[in-house]
Write a protein that holds these residues in place. Structure first.
Motif, PDB file in Angstrom:
ATOM      1  N   ARG A 560      47.499  51.323  47.519  1.00 14.99           N
ATOM      2  CA  ARG A 560      46.301  50.492  47.745  1.00 14.99           C
ATOM      3  C   ARG A 560      45.242  51.294  48.479  1.00 14.99           C
ATOM      4  O   ARG A 560      44.049  51.205  48.191  1.00 14.99           O
ATOM      5  N   LYS A 564      41.979  51.731  46.273  1.00 11.87           N
ATOM      6  CA  LYS A 564      40.869  50.899  46.779  1.00 11.87           C
ATOM      7  C   LYS A 564      40.399  49.893  45.734  1.00 11.87           C
ATOM      8  O   LYS A 564      39.225  49.819  45.404  1.00 11.87           O
ATOM      9  N   GLU A 568      46.968  42.542  42.742  1.00 15.75           N
ATOM     10  CA  GLU A 568      48.350  42.907  43.069  1.00 15.75           C
ATOM     11  C   GLU A 568      48.777  44.180  42.339  1.00 15.75           C
ATOM     12  O   GLU A 568      48.420  44.377  41.182  1.00 15.75           O
ATOM     13  N   LEU A 569      49.515  44.995  43.038  1.00 14.96           N
ATOM     14  CA  LEU A 569      50.072  46.194  42.412  1.00 14.96           C
ATOM     15  C   LEU A 569      51.588  46.042  42.247  1.00 14.96           C
ATOM     16  O   LEU A 569      52.221  45.258  42.939  1.00 14.96           O
ATOM     17  N   ASP A 578      48.866  47.741  37.615  1.00 23.30           N
ATOM     18  CA  ASP A 578      48.258  46.453  37.947  1.00 23.30           C
ATOM     19  C   ASP A 578      49.297  45.382  37.602  1.00 23.30           C
ATOM     20  O   ASP A 578      49.752  45.305  36.454  1.00 23.30           O
TER      21      ASP A 578
END
Lengths: 767, 161
Positions: A560, A564, A568-569, A578
């Protein structure tokens, strides 16, 4: 999904190329060799010893005797240390002992330049003994007027305990009332199991050296962190000044869940200036001087109502502990508990357990920890009750099985999931039970066939009887793969492979990207008590999952920071994606490279977690065996055999199946041929070698069938429960019950060897 | 007392000093570092130390090194081909999950090399007999037999093609 896949073993390539290193493979050569002098009496004292000729032999570096060792005693079992003194293991041996308690007890040791010289020096030592008659059975050891083996236990009884489960409201006051109530079918029986040895192919071996003022022992063990503690205790040195290395080991099965010769090896090393000393046991020493499975005799009673429900049972178990306490009372205690658990008693249950010192080679932990013994008693009893009172042995078991949600009234272990009934159904269908039970009724002639079954339950790990804890560490590599570091051990069962799968699952990466550190070095391996109690996939599994999820969070936090972007990852395959769209955003290799070498924010991403496990659960299973018996020869041939297991979710089905094969094989040896035998006059072990001890070969085996019923256990880290030990449990009773079906003769003592069968057939009027 | 042993080990000529009392297992392990040769009993009971001497599987713990004079010795270390590919029996051991603790594995693989190399077909029971000199406590021999059986079949299919 990485969990649930039959990935090949992570160590298979190294093992088939001969590249996998075991303890002795790592030992520098040449090396000083240690050999042990074993007593030639089973019971008595070493009065004096003359070592002058041994010491004078060229090549001998040092001769040390039972008169030279530290005076204090130490414990040896692979249990977590208890901080409460009352629950600490029995400390009843010194490094070498003047009080001789078994034939072949360790009374002196030689360190020499080579093994042959050391062996010759042993032969030059003169020993004078005070000799007592050998006490080989609990009855002999408990007789009036015999000399105690340990002065702390004057009657040779290490421990006795009695327990009863709380009773529901009724007119009965205790289990005895129910058992003698004339309105119920009353049953009593006597069953005996024999002493057997693990027979791991690698004998215990270790080598020790002093470096930086600390002692290192490289050893073939299941429990490196416990070995560290016990070496410290035995030598009377701080535990932190001991370092244990555990490489690949050639099997353990519980024998190496004991601190065997590591303390003596370490001490001998300190006595020769810290030079490297190797202590390599022979097969004969492994039989005589390391552990084995306890012979236990059982007296059981049962009360059964008219509908075939168990109203009450009683189990009195007497365990022959041999010369040293080893695991102490824990094993027979587990046996009577296991006897209680598989089936439900409607009203009462009474247990009585004895652990008695004798002069036989000291038993300890062996695959199943008392449960193979109690299972033989319990499952013979179930068939004998069925026969005596005209019940169907399958239905009788089925209707009395532990129900889901069962909570053991004494230790609180709860049945969180059960596939027991489905296991029975699957086994019944596989073996064609109904047809064979019918067809094999009422045979005559010298060769007959029969089919039998046995059921078991088994807990997972040792909570709440003892501490359960494990730690795991996940470390990022520069290429985005990880290392997994554990204190849990690979002992052949496939631990390293399933641990890797679990870590991969928790993090979200492929299993091949998890590089497990197979060797435990107690200086760097996180704390874990080791391989026993079928605990590691469960207890260590929780720690791996916790550390893996923590690692995953740290990776995602760093992602994250780099990316930037909102949203949600997730980690999938080898990428940060993603979470919603699955779009790849950053490979883990790119992320790792950044984390290691960023001029802006450099961080080594690692995660470490301890999981203290305060939970337990039951696994289940059964064995069905079809046999043919040649009555005049007393020989049983197993025609068909299947084990069906509910071990929760399988982490690696192919390895699980292989684990079941091995357990079944051990069960067949237990059933048919294996037994440690003693000369009653001297107490000497008669068959302590692989020729005379009848370990089954490939020729002695039928095809082995392993089936599973997968449940999803809510307490397991991945729905899984115990698997390692259970396969060895039900085989012996299933074979014995098949023999009962074939001949009508109940043989209540293991093994079902030709001699024993002939005797039983004669008594039963068949011969 | 030292004697000179000249033989071929895993395809390479070897000349070294040995004690005439020592076993081939000790020579291979202690002097040549071939630690795939495992010792489980040292009296020819367990089969863990099996190697091939001129193509024949023997228990190297009860075979004197002096007997190996001028002979060809093969251990598991010598099985991978020049490209590092596993031999058929090593591969089927991996694929059939025939490996557990791995201590009996090199010895059984060497017996299997002899079996596979014979060019014959075998029944399951014949294979059981042929590997019955090897003790294994982990596997019940089930997957080991599967691996040997498959290697025999696979080599048969490819030989002569």
């Amino acid at each position: 999904m990485e969990v649930g896949k039959s990935v090949p073993r992570v160590d298979a390539f190294d093992k088939v190329t001969g590249r996998a290193r075991y303890a002795d493979d790592l030992c520098p050569r040449p090396v000083l060799e240690a050999k042990i002098l074993h007593s030639t009496i089973a019971n008595g004292w070493v009065k004096s010893m003359d070592i002058s000729r041994a010491q004078a032999l060229p090549g001998v570096v040092k001769v040390l005797t039972c008169f030279d060792v530290p005076a204090h005693q130490y414990p040896t079992p692979g249990h977590p240390w208890s901080v409460e003194e009352a629950h600490q293991d029995v400390s009843d041996r010194k490094l070498l002992n003047r009080r001789v308690r078994i034939y072949g007890d360790d009374i002196a040791a030689v360190v020499a330049q080579d093994a042959l010289t050391a062996q010759r020096a042993l032969e030059l030592i003169q020993v004078e003994y005070e000799t007592y008659p050998p006490l080989l059975t609990p009855e002999q050891a408990m007789a009036d007027g015999v000399k105690p083996l340990h002065e702390e236990f004057p009657g040779n009884v290490l421990k006795r305990h009695v327990s009863e489960i709380p009773m529901p409201e009724s007119d009965f006051k205790c289990a005895g009332d129910v058992l003698s109530f004339p309105g119920y079918h009353q049953f009593h029986g006597h069953y005996e199991t024999q002493q057997v040895q693990h027979c791991h192919l690698e004998n215990p071996v270790s080598w020790a050296y002093v470096e930086g003022g600390r002692i290192t022992v490289v050893t073939s063990t299941q429990i490196p962190h416990i070995v560290r503690r016990v070496v410290g205790q035995a030598l009377g040195i701080p535990w932190g000044s001991v370092r244990i290395l555990k490489p690949y080991i050639g099997g353990g099965f519980g024998n190496k869940q004991e601190v065997l010769y590591e303390p003596l090896n370490a001490w001998l090393c300190t006595q020769v200036g810290g030079r490297t000393v190797r202590l390599d046991l022979s097969r004969e020493e492994t039989f005589q001087n390391t552990r084995s499975r306890h012979p236990i005799s059982f007296d059981v009673r049962a009360a059964v109502d008219g509908d075939g429900f168990l109203m009450a049972r009683e189990c009195i178990a007497v365990s022959n502990q041999g010369g040293y306490a080893s695991h102490g009372h824990a094993i027979v205690s587990n046996a009577v508990t296991g006897f209680r658990q598989t089936y439900l008693d409607q009203l009462a249950h009474r247990s009585e357990a004895w652990t008695v010192y004798t002069n036989i080679a000291s038993p300890g932990a062996m695959r199943g920890y008392g449960i193979p013994q109690c299972n033989f008693a319990c499952e013979c009893m179930m068939d004998d009750i069925a026969l005596q009172f005209g019940l169907d042995p399958y239905q009788f078991r089925y209707q009395n099985l532990m129900p889901p949600g069962y909570v053991d009234p004494l230790n609180g272990i709860t049945c969180h999931s059960t596939g027991a009934r489905e296991c029975l159904e699957k086994g019944r269908e596989f073996i064609d039970w109904d047809r064979l039970r019918r067809e094999y009724q009422g045979q005559s002639g010298p060769v007959r066939r029969g089919v039998g079954m046995a059921v078991f339950s088994y807990k997972t790990g040792v909570w709440p009887i003892s501490l359960e804890t494990s730690s795991a560490r996940v470390v990022l590599n520069q290429d985005g793969t990880v290392q997994l570091q554990l204190g849990a051990t690979e002992i052949g069962q496939g631990g390293d492979t399933v641990f890797s799968q679990m870590a991969a699952q928790a993090i979200g990466i492929p299993t091949e990207d998890v590089h497990i550190v197979s060797t435990q070095d107690t200086d760097t391996a996180p704390f874990d008590t080791g391989a026993y109690a079928s605990r590691q996939t469960y207890v260590t599994g929780h720690a791996i999952k916790k550390a893996g999820l923590l690692f995953r969070e740290k990776v995602l936090a760093y992602a994250r920071e780099l990316l930037k972007r909102p949203g949600e990852l997730d980690i999938r395959g080898r990428e940060v994606v993603d979470a919603a769209s699955g779009e790849g955003l950053l490979t883990l290799a790119e992320l790792a490279s950044e984390a290691f070498y960023s001029l802006d924010h450099c961080v080594h991403i690692t995660a470490e977690a301890t999981s203290q496990c305060k939970e337990n659960t039951f696994s289940f299973g059964c064995c069905f065996a079809e046999i043919e018996v040649d009555i005049p020869v007393g020989k049983i041939k197993v025609l068909n055999i299947v084990n069906v297991h509910d071990s929760g979710r399988l982490i690696n089905p192919k390895l699980a199946e292989a684990q079941v094969h091995g357990g079944m094989s051990m069960g067949l040896g237990y059933a048919l041929s294996e037994e440690m035998k003693y000369d009653p006059k001297t107490g000497r072990l008669l068959n302590g070698n692989l020729l005379d001890y009848k370990l089954p070969t490939a020729l002695d085996h039928p095809e082995l069938h392993a089936l599973f019923v997968e449940t999803d256990d809510p307490s397991g880290p991945f729905g899984n429960k115990s698997l390692g030990e259970p396969p060895a449990i039900p085989v012996a009773a299933a074979v014995r019950n098949a023999l009962l079906h074939a001949t009508g003769v109940a043989v209540n003592t293991l093994p079902l060897s030709p001699q024993r069968l002939l005797e039983a057939f004669r008594k039963g009027g068949l011969l | 007392m030292i004697q000179v042993l000249k033989c071929t080990v895993n395809g390479k000529p070897v000349e070294l000093g040995i004690d005439p009392r020592e076993s081939l297992a000790d020579t291979l392990r202690e002097r040549l570092g071939l630690t795939s040769v495992k010792k489980g009993c040292e009296v020819g009971e367990c089969g863990a130390c099996t190697v091939l001497v001129d193509g024949v599987a023997i228990d190297s713990c009860i075979y004197l090194s002096v007997w190996a004079q001028d002979k060809h010795i093969l251990t598991v270390e010598g099985l991978q081909d020049e490209n590092g590919e596993l031999s058929p029996i090593q591969r089927t051991f991996v694929e059939e999950a025939a490996v557990q603790c791995g201590f009996c594995t090199p010895g059984i693989i060497m017996s299997a090399v002899e079996i596979v190399g014979s060019g014959r077909h075998y029944t399951r029971d014949e294979l059981r007999r042929l590997i019955s000199g090897h003790l294994c406590r982990c596997t019940g021999y089930q997957n080991i037999l599967n691996a040997v059986e498959r290697a025999v079949e696979e080599v048969h299919r490819t030989v002569g093609k």
